[in-house]
Design a protein around this motif. Structure first.
Motif, PDB file in Angstrom:
ATOM      1  N   LEU A  47       0.857  -1.185   0.000  1.00 13.57           N
ATOM      2  CA  LEU A  47       0.000   0.000   0.000  1.00 13.57           C
ATOM      3  C   LEU A  47       0.893   1.234   0.000  1.00 13.57           C
ATOM      4  N   ASP A  48       0.489   2.244  -0.769  1.00 13.80           N
ATOM      5  CA  ASP A  48       1.330   3.421  -0.948  1.00 13.80           C
ATOM      6  C   ASP A  48       0.516   4.688  -0.693  1.00 13.80           C
ATOM      7  N   ALA A  49       0.529   5.158   0.559  1.00 10.46           N
ATOM      8  CA  ALA A  49      -0.103   6.434   0.936  1.00 10.46           C
ATOM      9  C   ALA A  49      -1.573   6.507   0.531  1.00 10.46           C
ATOM     10  N   VAL A  50      -2.325   5.498   0.929  1.00  9.35           N
ATOM     11  CA  VAL A  50      -3.759   5.434   0.592  1.00  9.35           C
ATOM     12  C   VAL A  50      -4.575   6.200   1.625  1.00  9.35           C
ATOM     13  N   THR A  51      -5.446   7.064   1.148  1.00  7.00           N
ATOM     14  CA  THR A  51      -6.390   7.781   2.002  1.00  7.00           C
ATOM     15  C   THR A  51      -7.801   7.544   1.463  1.00  7.00           C
ATOM     16  N   LEU A  52      -8.675   7.013   2.313  1.00  6.65           N
ATOM     17  CA  LEU A  52     -10.062   6.789   1.914  1.00  6.65           C
ATOM     18  C   LEU A  52     -10.907   6.566   3.159  1.00  6.65           C
ATOM     19  N   SER A  53     -12.211   6.583   2.969  1.00 10.02           N
ATOM     20  CA  SER A  53     -13.130   6.310   4.073  1.00 10.02           C
ATOM     21  C   SER A  53     -14.249   5.403   3.588  1.00 10.02           C
ATOM     22  N   PHE A  54     -14.847   4.682   4.546  1.00 12.59           N
ATOM     23  CA  PHE A  54     -16.032   3.878   4.293  1.00 12.59           C
ATOM     24  C   PHE A  54     -17.207   4.584   4.954  1.00 12.59           C
ATOM     25  N   ALA A  55     -18.302   4.743   4.199  1.00 11.84           N
ATOM     26  CA  ALA A  55     -19.421   5.548   4.675  1.00 11.84           C
ATOM     27  C   ALA A  55     -20.450   4.714   5.420  1.00 11.84           C
ATOM     28  N   ALA A  56     -21.096   5.341   6.384  1.00  9.30           N
ATOM     29  CA  ALA A  56     -22.140   4.693   7.165  1.00  9.30           C
ATOM     30  C   ALA A  56     -23.292   4.279   6.257  1.00  9.30           C
ATOM     31  N   GLY A  57     -23.735   3.022   6.407  1.00  9.73           N
ATOM     32  CA  GLY A  57     -24.880   2.530   5.666  1.00  9.73           C
ATOM     33  C   GLY A  57     -24.629   2.254   4.204  1.00  9.73           C
ATOM     34  N   GLN A  58     -23.377   2.264   3.793  1.00 12.52           N
ATOM     35  CA  GLN A  58     -23.046   2.077   2.376  1.00 12.52           C
ATOM     36  C   GLN A  58     -22.384   0.723   2.149  1.00 12.52           C
ATOM     37  N   PHE A  59     -22.673   0.129   0.999  1.00 10.99           N
ATOM     38  CA  PHE A  59     -22.064  -1.127   0.567  1.00 10.99           C
ATOM     39  C   PHE A  59     -20.948  -0.749  -0.408  1.00 10.99           C
ATOM     40  N   THR A  60     -19.704  -0.910   0.022  1.00 13.62           N
ATOM     41  CA  THR A  60     -18.539  -0.523  -0.771  1.00 13.62           C
ATOM     42  C   THR A  60     -17.792  -1.768  -1.210  1.00 13.62           C
ATOM     43  N   ALA A  61     -17.459  -1.841  -2.495  1.00 16.05           N
ATOM     44  CA  ALA A  61     -16.610  -2.918  -3.007  1.00 16.05           C
ATOM     45  C   ALA A  61     -15.217  -2.360  -3.267  1.00 16.05           C
ATOM     46  N   VAL A  62     -14.209  -3.186  -3.015  1.00 17.93           N
ATOM     47  CA  VAL A  62     -12.819  -2.817  -3.295  1.00 17.93           C
ATOM     48  C   VAL A  62     -12.288  -3.795  -4.336  1.00 17.93           C
ATOM     49  N   MET A  63     -11.889  -3.253  -5.499  1.00 17.31           N
ATOM     50  CA  MET A  63     -11.432  -4.080  -6.607  1.00 17.31           C
ATOM     51  C   MET A  63     -10.017  -3.687  -7.025  1.00 17.31           C
ATOM     52  N   GLY A  64      -9.436  -4.517  -7.892  1.00 21.16           N
ATOM     53  CA  GLY A  64      -8.126  -4.222  -8.435  1.00 21.16           C
ATOM     54  C   GLY A  64      -7.456  -5.496  -8.888  1.00 21.16           C
ATOM     55  N   PRO A  65      -6.415  -5.383  -9.702  1.00 20.74           N
ATOM     56  CA  PRO A  65      -5.691  -6.570 -10.157  1.00 20.74           C
ATOM     57  C   PRO A  65      -5.078  -7.327  -8.987  1.00 20.74           C
TER      58      PRO A  65
ATOM     59  N   LEU B 226     -26.285  -9.204   1.313  1.00 16.46           N
ATOM     60  CA  LEU B 226     -25.408  -8.108   1.722  1.00 16.46           C
ATOM     61  C   LEU B 226     -26.009  -6.765   1.314  1.00 16.46           C
ATOM     62  N   GLN B 227     -26.606  -6.710   0.126  1.00 16.66           N
ATOM     63  CA  GLN B 227     -27.317  -5.499  -0.291  1.00 16.66           C
ATOM     64  C   GLN B 227     -28.432  -5.162   0.688  1.00 16.66           C
ATOM     65  N   ASP B 228     -29.223  -6.164   1.050  1.00 16.27           N
ATOM     66  CA  ASP B 228     -30.327  -5.954   1.992  1.00 16.27           C
ATOM     67  C   ASP B 228     -29.803  -5.463   3.342  1.00 16.27           C
ATOM     68  N   ALA B 229     -28.679  -6.033   3.779  1.00 16.44           N
ATOM     69  CA  ALA B 229     -28.117  -5.627   5.071  1.00 16.44           C
ATOM     70  C   ALA B 229     -27.788  -4.145   5.063  1.00 16.44           C
ATOM     71  N   SER B 230     -27.310  -3.657   3.919  1.00 15.38           N
ATOM     72  CA  SER B 230     -26.985  -2.240   3.807  1.00 15.38           C
ATOM     73  C   SER B 230     -28.239  -1.386   3.653  1.00 15.38           C
ATOM     74  N   ARG B 231     -29.121  -1.778   2.743  1.00 13.84           N
ATOM     75  CA  ARG B 231     -30.264  -0.927   2.407  1.00 13.84           C
ATOM     76  C   ARG B 231     -31.388  -1.017   3.423  1.00 13.84           C
ATOM     77  N   ASP B 232     -31.635  -2.227   3.945  1.00 16.89           N
ATOM     78  CA  ASP B 232     -32.751  -2.408   4.874  1.00 16.89           C
ATOM     79  C   ASP B 232     -32.338  -2.222   6.338  1.00 16.89           C
ATOM     80  N   PHE B 233     -31.115  -2.643   6.671  1.00 12.68           N
ATOM     81  CA  PHE B 233     -30.664  -2.587   8.060  1.00 12.68           C
ATOM     82  C   PHE B 233     -29.716  -1.418   8.333  1.00 12.68           C
TER      83      PHE B 233
END
Length: 250
Positions: free
Chosen positions: A28-46, A192-199
């Protein structure tokens, strides 16, 4: 104008190196990011882009070489092992490709495991929540079954119920559909979608699969240890094209 979503976890200038000076590998090289409340975030890459390393550090499972990380309002950088263990138990849920169920416990016992490890009994409200999860996940007639009596999809449903049981700050899912067939994978991703959207649950999922990532509200792309793109929802074809472009550029 909509209000920005509250950050539920974040990392700042996060770097991770392995090996000595002469053979140092930067995951990892100087990564800055956040995960938002109630959001379903995917992390992709090679492959080798740093996806799993990011998740492990953000979840307190590994340490950073430099930079800072928070879960909720607690900075986890520099916390001792005991403090991290308690924080993970109370604030973080995990769903893994390999399910990680305890073979000697039945379904309900596996779901209640986070409470047992924390040395407490669920409150009445928590018990009602667990019963709702069991019903929503189609496990009502499986609660007395042990893992070896369940299908792969049922095992992953138990793992999701366990991850959500304590209403953690954030659920990390590491390739949660990797061991499942395509039909069961779709069911698990919808859950997982339901967990984010409904819960209102916050979910961060590491995946190489564009079909899985297409279920997310937001997709982060890593390449060579750096955050290179932050995207909204997209189709599997669009996501596949982005990943192929990153692979060609590496």
């Amino acid at each position: 104008m909509s209000q920005p979503l509250r950050a539920i976890a974040r990392v700042e200038q996060l770097s991770k190196h392995y090996g000595s000076e002469q053979a140092r590998v930067t995951a990892l090289d100087a990564v800055t990011l956040s995960f938002a409340a109630g959001q379903f975030t995917a992390v992709m890459g090679p492959s080798g882009s740093g996806k799993s390393t990011l998740m492990h550090i953000a979840a307190g499972l590994d340490s950073a070489s430099s930079g800072r990380a928070w879960i909720g309002s607690t900075e986890i950088t520099g916390l001792g092992d005991d403090e991290l263990t308690v924080l993970r138990r109370r604030e973080v849920g995990f769903v893994f490709q390999s399910f990680n169920l305890v073979p000697t416990l039945d379904v309900r016992g596996n779901i209640l495991l986070p409470f047992d490890l924390d040395g407490r009994t669920p409150t009445a409200a928590e018990t009602a929540w667990i019963d709702e999860l069991i019903a929503r996940l189609g496990l009502r007639d499986r609660t007395a079954h042990r893992p070896h009596e369940l299908s792969g999809g049922q095992k992953q449903r138990v793992a999701i119920a366990r991850a959500l049981a304590t209403r953690p700050t954030l659920v990390f899912a590491d390739e949660p559909t990797g061991a499942l067939d395509s039909a069961t994978s779709r069911d698990v991703l919808r859950l997982l979608q339901d967990a984010s959207r409904d819960f209102g649950q916050s979910i961060a999922m590491v995946t190489h699969d564009p079909v899985a990532a297409a279920h997310a509200d937001r997709v982060l792309f890593l390449a060579d240890g750096r955050l290179v793109r932050d995207s909204g929802p997209a189709s599997a074809a669009e996501l596949s094209g982005i990943v192929l472009g990153l692979e060609d550029a590496s």
